[in-house]
Motif scaffolding. Structure first.
Motif, PDB file in Angstrom:
ATOM      1  N   GLU A 147       0.875  -1.247   0.097  1.00 61.50           N
ATOM      2  CA  GLU A 147       0.117   0.026   0.048  1.00 61.50           C
ATOM      3  C   GLU A 147       0.698   1.357  -0.129  1.00 61.50           C
ATOM      4  N   PRO A 185       3.760   3.705  -1.445  1.00 61.22           N
ATOM      5  CA  PRO A 185       4.364   4.124  -2.755  1.00 61.22           C
ATOM      6  C   PRO A 185       5.723   3.743  -2.494  1.00 61.22           C
ATOM      7  N   PRO A 186       6.930   3.059  -3.472  1.00 61.01           N
ATOM      8  CA  PRO A 186       6.138   2.860  -4.824  1.00 61.01           C
ATOM      9  C   PRO A 186       5.660   1.193  -4.657  1.00 61.01           C
ATOM     10  N   GLY A 187       5.505   0.849  -3.491  1.00 57.39           N
ATOM     11  CA  GLY A 187       5.219  -0.709  -3.350  1.00 57.39           C
ATOM     12  C   GLY A 187       6.337  -1.872  -3.424  1.00 57.39           C
ATOM     13  N   LYS A 200       8.192  -3.992  -5.688  1.00 62.73           N
ATOM     14  CA  LYS A 200       8.262  -3.913  -7.298  1.00 62.73           C
ATOM     15  C   LYS A 200       9.231  -5.234  -7.568  1.00 62.73           C
TER      16      LYS A 200
END
Length: 819
Positions: free
Chosen positions: A68, A70-72, A74
């Protein structure tokens, strides 16, 4: 593997298939970010220890939180490099794109670790990535040697750079010579282009004119009209080019061999990195699937705690509703007391009994595998070491098995699985033997049986089902069974470890509602349904006569009464819930209104305070301006009086309305230095001198001094002044209280050195022009001039009173006359 263990593994795999666990895993895999994560999600592992399940749930919860932010999480650049690592470990030479995939995977793993380490309150994932080694030096080396297209870069070695420079030069020479031939022999060329056959550069020559361009024919067109000729003039260059290409390939292999050896040297760490990244992706996939499912974190209960699954939905039906336009999913409530061992669910066919079993079984599997459950909080259920099911029709032509035989074989495997000593809960105390533990403690297993005892003679099937459920009540932690046998409904009243439940059926629409009702067994609706579907009346009546009005009819009537009572209770509960919701809404409205009024009151008070402060500031500025003008001798007494009136007016406008005072308490006598209140002016003043024989006293408020009557003052507690018992008769005309006196050069007259008659002339002119009190300087001298002045003032019609000036203004050497 022993036969018993093999049987246990077989029934566990059958249970997963019956509950459609592979289908749920396939849905979870769609939320994975990497290929490895998707493969792992398609085969979600069911832990064998509760601690492993709790760890997976903690990973899912932390991944839910991180995804939840940013940026999570990845997973950019991460690839499946397992095969490349295996080949490198076997001394193989990796291709450029494989080496590049390893480098990007290292970078992606490092970014994941960096993001997790930067967050707080994610101890489980932080521990997971703590052993992650990403080898940035290996990544840099690969990027230095391999370009973005996966080719070995010129900068990989000096030798490779020199070889490629020679290659380019040789290739350019070949092109130049061929271009000259094209220009000279254009009539013999079929197509004016330079092409390749194999690794040789050739020209497309017309077959009839092949002698015009002598050379080596490497190929021809299908029709034979075109020959692909390598002219003799470029053959040597072509040979040289081939030698350089071989040298280039050898150096290319040497670079990739060196990089492959570096990869092989850290193969174990890279395999561990791949496993950690896959675990992260799997946790993220579980979290994203749980968020999509609007699921909540489950908690595993102890043996003495209640199972609570409110508004539980079947996850596969939710997927069908969202992605395949399926019907709306009806949630069920599963509330199981800790002492219950067997739940018997009854009801009509297609009423949702089997779906209820599958929903409960999938919920237990999902919690074990680290998935959130699609139920309302709190989500609480036991951790089962085994989840075993017998659901569906097991008729098999190949194995010559009837439906009944298939059920019996599967139930036999279930009983064998839960009777393994390792699956039993251990008794407390060291003296308990394994046999005692096995006999006393039920296996920590969830058993799901669909249509138990069906497929054979009803009487024998009912007896077998009764015996089986009674046996499972002793051997398994929880058994949930669906049945049509009425005899099983009575077990609840014989053993408090049993409970009844039923699926609701709408007799009006002749359709199930798929709602699960607890405590009430389902009743037979066969005759009712047959009658409403139009079966012949005589057939229905004969069936009712055959059925009789005995115990079966009595049971149906009791069940009908219980259902009616349950419906009334639900209606009342719904009304109560509506009233509670309305009360909560009204309470919220009142709370919001009170908060709004408080805020508005505070805002108004603040505005009023600011307005008063602004008015007082402005008034003080005006007073200071007037005082400066009076001190400079540029203002008249009338202007001073007007300024004083303005100050009084501002004070009266902004002074808060005083509360109704209590009844005046007489007896107060102001003394010099006391603080008193002037109600008429709305001011608090300081007494400068005690009251004279006329009941007058001098007070000061702010910068102003004035003389007021005792009747116009009161104490700070509201006490009125005790007036003198024998007031002196007034010799002057009563008038309103004098305005505060401000001495200036305009209202001060110096009579010293004048005769009495000359002084009277000056006073007559001064009194005619005066707008307020005047200060008359006569000095002390013989006292004759002072007596003459005061006698004149005593009989002058404009003078209200006169008095000696304050000590600072001259004392008895100056007389102040008030008009």
């Amino acid at each position: 593997m022993s036969i018993g263990r093999l049987s246990t593994v077989l029934i566990q795999q059958e249970t997963l298939d019956l509950l459609e666990w592979p289908r749920l895993c396939q849905q979870v895999s769609t939320f994975a970010a990497t290929k490895l994560g998707a493969i792992a999600a398609q085969q979600l592992v069911i832990p064998t220890h509760q601690g492993d399940s709790e760890r997976l749930l903690a990973q899912t919860q932390e991944a839910y939180r991180l995804d939840e932010l940013p940026p999570g999480l990845k997973f950019t650049g991460i690839h499946d490099i397992g095969d490349a690592l295996d080949r490198a470990g076997c001394q193989g030479i990796l291709q450029g794109d494989e080496l590049l995939a390893i480098a990007t995977t290292l970078n992606g793993a490092r970014q994941l670790r960096r993001f997790i380490d930067s967050q707080e309150e994610v101890p489980v994932l932080s521990q997971l990535v703590s052993e992650l080694r990403t080898y940035p030096e290996l990544e840099q080396t690969i990027h230095h040697c391999i370009d973005e297209r996966g080719r070995v870069a010129d900068r990989a070695s000096e030798k490779l750079t020199g070889i490629r420079e020679k290659l380019n030069h040789c290739r350019d020479q070949i092109y130049q010579k061929l271009q000259r031939i094209l220009q000279r022999q254009g009539q013999a060329i079929q197509q004016p282009v330079i092409t390749q056959r194999g690794d040789r550069f050739v020209l497309a020559v017309k077959a009839p004119q092949k002698d015009a361009i002598p050379g080596i024919v490497h190929d021809s067109s299908t029709s034979g009209a075109t020959l692909y000729v390598e002219p003799h003039s470029v053959v040597d260059l072509g040979n040289r080019l081939r030698q350089l290409q071989r040298q280039e390939q050898a150096e290319d292999d040497a670079v990739r061999r060196r990089l492959s050896h570096q990869v092989a040297a850290v193969q174990p760490d890279l395999e561990q990195l791949l496993a950690i990244v896959t675990s992260l992706d799997l946790a993220t996939a579980r979290a994203r699937y749980s968020r999509w499912l609007a699921a909540n974190l489950p908690r595993f209960t102890a043996t003495n705690e209640q199972t609570t699954l409110r508004q539980l939905r079947h996850p596969l039906l939710v997927w069908q509703q969202q992605h395949e336009e399926g019907p709306e999913v009806v949630p069920i409530d599963v509330i199981i007391r800790p002492q219950l061992r067997v739940i018997a669910i009854t009801g009509p066919n297609t009423g949702g009994k089997t779906v209820t079993l599958k929903t409960l079984g999938l919920a237990a599997l999902m919690a074990k595998a680290g998935l959130f459950l699609p139920a309302r909080e709190p989500v609480e259920l036991p951790w089962f070491s085994h989840i075993l099911a017998d659901i569906g029709d097991e008729q098999s032509i190949e194995q010559s098995l009837s439906t009944f035989s298939g059920h019996i074989k599967r139930i036999s495997r279930i009983l064998a699985a839960i009777q393994e000593p390792g699956d039993r809960a251990k008794l407390d105390g060291e003296a308990a033997s394994e046999e005692e533990a096995t006999a006393a403690a039920p296996a920590n297993a969830l058993v799901l049986l669909d249509e138990v005892g069906a497929g054979t003679d009803p009487s024998e099937g009912s007896a077998l089902a009764t015996a089986l459920l009674q046996s499972l009540a002793d051997q398994a932690q929880l058994t949930v069974a669906t049945t049509h046998y009425g005899e099983l409904k009575a077990l609840k009243y014989q053993d408090d470890r049993f409970e009844n439940a039923s699926v609701e059926f709408d007799e009006v629409s002749l359709s199930p509602t798929y709602r699960l009702l607890w405590g009430i067994p389902g009743r037979s609706n066969a005759l009712t349904i047959a009658r409403r579907l139009g079966l012949a009346t005589q057939v229905i009546e004969q069936a009712e006569a055959t059925l009789g009005t005995g115990s079966h009819q009595d049971v149906n009537q009791i069940i009908a009464g219980l259902e009616a009572q349950r419906q009334r209770q639900e209606d009342k509960a719904a009304e109560a819930a509506q009233l509670v919701a309305q009360a909560e809404r009204l309470h919220q409205e009142v709370t919001d209104k009170a908060r709004f009024l408080r805020q508005r009151e505070q805002s108004l008070q603040q505005q009023q305070t600011q307005a008063i402060q602004a008015a007082v500031t402005q008034a003080r500025a005006e007073i200071a301006k007037v005082i400066r003008r009076l001190q400079q001798g540029q203002a008249t007494a009338q202007e001073a009086q007007q300024a004083t009136d303005a100050v009084n007016k501002i004070a009266q406008q902004h002074q808060p309305a005083p509360a109704a005072p209590a009844k005046a308490k007489p007896g107060f006598r102001p003394q010099e230095g006391d603080r008193v209140r002037l109600p008429s002016l709305g001011q608090t003043a300081e007494v400068l001198s005690p009251a004279d024989e006329d009941g007058k006293l001098t007070v000061r408020f702010g910068l102003m001094k004035t003389t007021v009557s005792l009747a116009d003052v009161e104490s700070l507690q509201g006490e009125k002044v005790e007036m003198p018992s024998k007031p002196k008769p007034q010799t002057t005309v009563p008038a309103a209280p004098a305005a505060p006196a401000v001495r200036t050069s305009r209202n001060t007259f110096d009579l010293r050195g004048l005769r009495v008659s000359e002084a009277e002339a000056v006073l007559d002119d001064a009194l005619a022009r005066a707008q307020g009190p005047i200060w008359i300087i006569h000095g002390h001298g013989t006292g004759k001039l002072r007596a003459g002045v005061q006698e004149y003032l005593k009989h002058h019609p404009q003078v209200q009173r006169f008095e000696a000036a304050e000590q600072a203004d001259g004392g008895t050497g100056v007389t102040v006359a008030h008009l």
